[in-house]
Design a protein around this motif. Structure first.
Motif, PDB file in Angstrom:
ATOM      1  N   PRO A  71       0.786  -1.181   0.189  1.00 26.45           N
ATOM      2  CA  PRO A  71      -0.069  -0.136   0.221  1.00 26.45           C
ATOM      3  C   PRO A  71       0.841   1.234  -0.004  1.00 26.45           C
ATOM      4  CG  PRO A  71      -0.904  -1.553   1.578  1.00 26.45           C
ATOM      5  CD  PRO A  71       0.498  -2.243   1.052  1.00 26.45           C
ATOM      6  N   LEU A  72       2.193   1.196   0.478  1.00 27.48           N
ATOM      7  CA  LEU A  72       2.886   2.315   0.666  1.00 27.48           C
ATOM      8  C   LEU A  72       3.650   2.510  -0.730  1.00 27.48           C
ATOM      9  CD1 LEU A  72       4.626   2.218   4.294  1.00 27.48           C
ATOM     10  CD2 LEU A  72       3.027   4.114   3.526  1.00 27.48           C
ATOM     11  N   TRP A  73       4.355   1.216  -1.194  1.00 29.01           N
ATOM     12  CA  TRP A  73       5.257   1.605  -2.515  1.00 29.01           C
ATOM     13  C   TRP A  73       4.194   1.852  -3.502  1.00 29.01           C
ATOM     14  CZ3 TRP A  73       9.543   2.849  -1.403  1.00 29.01           C
ATOM     15  CH2 TRP A  73      10.387   2.321  -0.417  1.00 29.01           C
ATOM     16  N   ASN A  74       2.805   1.494  -3.438  1.00 33.90           N
ATOM     17  CA  ASN A  74       1.972   1.762  -5.002  1.00 33.90           C
ATOM     18  C   ASN A  74       1.921   3.127  -4.833  1.00 33.90           C
ATOM     19  OD1 ASN A  74       1.753  -0.853  -5.380  1.00 33.90           O
ATOM     20  ND2 ASN A  74      -0.142  -1.321  -4.273  1.00 33.90           N
ATOM     21  N   LEU A  76       3.981   5.557  -4.169  1.00 34.31           N
ATOM     22  CA  LEU A  76       5.315   5.870  -4.805  1.00 34.31           C
ATOM     23  C   LEU A  76       5.273   5.924  -6.250  1.00 34.31           C
ATOM     24  CD1 LEU A  76       8.126   7.209  -4.565  1.00 34.31           C
ATOM     25  CD2 LEU A  76       8.950   5.094  -4.153  1.00 34.31           C
ATOM     26  N   THR A  77       4.985   4.558  -6.849  1.00 33.61           N
ATOM     27  CA  THR A  77       4.995   4.284  -8.207  1.00 33.61           C
ATOM     28  C   THR A  77       4.098   4.305  -9.232  1.00 33.61           C
ATOM     29  OG1 THR A  77       4.315   1.944  -7.614  1.00 33.61           O
ATOM     30  CG2 THR A  77       6.851   2.367  -7.433  1.00 33.61           C
ATOM     31  N   GLN A  78       2.842   4.665  -8.522  1.00 30.56           N
ATOM     32  CA  GLN A  78       1.614   4.794  -9.150  1.00 30.56           C
ATOM     33  C   GLN A  78       1.339   6.470  -9.396  1.00 30.56           C
ATOM     34  OE1 GLN A  78      -1.206   2.371  -7.816  1.00 30.56           O
ATOM     35  NE2 GLN A  78      -0.192   0.426  -8.236  1.00 30.56           N
ATOM     36  N   ALA A  79       1.924   7.250  -8.952  1.00 30.54           N
ATOM     37  CA  ALA A  79       1.435   8.734  -8.885  1.00 30.54           C
ATOM     38  C   ALA A  79       1.972   9.045 -10.313  1.00 30.54           C
ATOM     39  CB  ALA A  79       2.195   9.648  -7.926  1.00 30.54           C
ATOM     40  N   ALA A  80       1.407  10.260 -10.860  1.00 34.82           N
ATOM     41  CA  ALA A  80       1.843  10.848 -12.061  1.00 34.82           C
ATOM     42  C   ALA A  80       3.164  11.243 -12.044  1.00 34.82           C
ATOM     43  CB  ALA A  80       0.830  11.902 -12.574  1.00 34.82           C
ATOM     44  N   THR A  81       3.648  11.932 -10.951  1.00 34.91           N
ATOM     45  CA  THR A  81       5.170  12.349 -11.042  1.00 34.91           C
ATOM     46  C   THR A  81       5.804  11.891  -9.827  1.00 34.91           C
ATOM     47  OG1 THR A  81       4.250  14.399  -9.561  1.00 34.91           O
ATOM     48  CG2 THR A  81       4.206  14.502 -11.926  1.00 34.91           C
ATOM     49  N   ALA A  82       7.075  11.824  -9.971  1.00 35.82           N
ATOM     50  CA  ALA A  82       7.897  11.532  -8.631  1.00 35.82           C
ATOM     51  C   ALA A  82       7.555  12.415  -7.349  1.00 35.82           C
ATOM     52  CB  ALA A  82       9.270  11.371  -9.094  1.00 35.82           C
ATOM     53  N   ARG A  83       7.514  13.695  -7.415  1.00 37.62           N
ATOM     54  CA  ARG A  83       7.200  14.246  -6.505  1.00 37.62           C
ATOM     55  C   ARG A  83       5.850  14.108  -5.605  1.00 37.62           C
ATOM     56  NH1 ARG A  83       5.027  19.032  -3.866  1.00 37.62           N
ATOM     57  NH2 ARG A  83       6.505  20.120  -2.771  1.00 37.62           N
ATOM     58  N   ALA A  84       4.817  13.778  -6.477  1.00 38.96           N
ATOM     59  CA  ALA A  84       3.562  13.423  -5.839  1.00 38.96           C
ATOM     60  C   ALA A  84       3.595  11.985  -5.337  1.00 38.96           C
ATOM     61  CB  ALA A  84       2.614  13.415  -7.272  1.00 38.96           C
ATOM     62  N   LEU A  90       4.706   9.424   1.731  1.00 41.65           N
ATOM     63  CA  LEU A  90       4.953   9.720   2.948  1.00 41.65           C
ATOM     64  C   LEU A  90       3.596  10.032   4.004  1.00 41.65           C
ATOM     65  CD1 LEU A  90       8.047  11.883   2.592  1.00 41.65           C
ATOM     66  CD2 LEU A  90       8.073   9.773   3.501  1.00 41.65           C
ATOM     67  N   LEU A  91       2.753  10.675   3.114  1.00 33.27           N
ATOM     68  CA  LEU A  91       1.190  10.873   3.691  1.00 33.27           C
ATOM     69  C   LEU A  91       0.627   9.404   4.392  1.00 33.27           C
ATOM     70  CD1 LEU A  91      -0.148  13.743   1.478  1.00 33.27           C
ATOM     71  CD2 LEU A  91       0.884  14.013   4.079  1.00 33.27           C
ATOM     72  N   ARG A 135      16.755   1.503  -2.593  1.00 36.25           N
ATOM     73  CA  ARG A 135      16.862   1.205  -3.958  1.00 36.25           C
ATOM     74  C   ARG A 135      15.507   1.959  -4.918  1.00 36.25           C
ATOM     75  NH1 ARG A 135      15.159  -1.411  -7.866  1.00 36.25           N
ATOM     76  NH2 ARG A 135      13.365  -2.530  -6.550  1.00 36.25           N
ATOM     77  N   ARG A 136      14.318   1.497  -4.013  1.00 36.05           N
ATOM     78  CA  ARG A 136      13.025   1.758  -4.929  1.00 36.05           C
ATOM     79  C   ARG A 136      13.070   3.230  -5.056  1.00 36.05           C
ATOM     80  NH1 ARG A 136       8.052  -2.180  -3.231  1.00 36.05           N
ATOM     81  NH2 ARG A 136       9.243  -4.076  -2.990  1.00 36.05           N
TER      82      ARG A 136
END
Length: 200
Positions: A71-74, A76-84, A90-91, A135-136
């Protein structure tokens, strides 16, 4: 005399119970009796199913990572941008790190590394899980540089370590009683450090 068969038990439920107990108390201070009481089984069943306390802990950590991690890593990887993605990651941690009726506070892998006395095999497992987290982050930020979202001059290694450090610090603060609101405040301060092109 007929000896009855040992009472069967739900292995996954027992492992979840062991995971929560180890998460709350740590490896060194959790006894076999504590585990049997939490898992609702006798020690012969525990040894038959899991081998020993060390093996059980390693399975519990693996269980933690495969149930709490996605649920956390998704995010990070599924957002449209890296910042998002970093912000959402983190949220999400800010929501799940505080203690609830179902789970202890913080992160099992992070907190144990601070104060627990682990056998070498366990320490190596958990260290590898933390390195995989780093690494991720690096992988996602490298893509952000390639796509032009981050400046080409960005120090990917240091930025990854910074955000992982924020994540780990949030886990510790949650164990000390920080609320979701407290942790979300940390996230917003951390995101202010996101690199921007000096020419913008």
């Amino acid at each position: 005399m007929i000896i009855g068969r040992p009472r069967e038990f739900d292995r996954e439920a027992a492992l979840d119970a062991a995971m929560r107990l180890f998460w709350r108390k740590g490896f060194a201070t959790t006894s076999i009796k504590d585990l049997c009481d939490a898992m609702g089984i006798a020690s012969p069943s525990l040894y038959a199913a899991f081998g020993c306390k060390e093996t059980l802990y390693r399975e519990a950590v693996a269980r933690y990572l495969c149930t709490r991690g996605p649920p956390l890593w998704n995010k990070l990887t599924q957002a449209a941008t890296a910042r998002a993605g970093v912000r959402s990651f983190l949220l999400a941690a800010a929501e799940i790190f505080p203690e609830s009726e179902a789970t202890p506070a913080g992160c099992m892998a992070v907190l144990g590394a601070l104060c627990d006395e682990w056998p070498v095999a366990i320490a190596e497992d958990v260290r590898n899980s933390r390195l995989e987290s780093l690494r991720r982050f690096r992988s996602r930020l490298e893509v952000a540089v390639i796509e032009g979202e981050l400046p080409a001059s960005t120090d990917i290694d240091q930025l990854s370590r910074f955000f992982i450090g924020i994540f780990q610090g949030m886990a510790v603060q949650a164990r000390d009683g920080a609320t979701p609101v407290d942790l979300k405040g940390i996230v917003e301060v951390a995101m202010a450090a996101w690199p921007t092109d000096a020419s913008d």
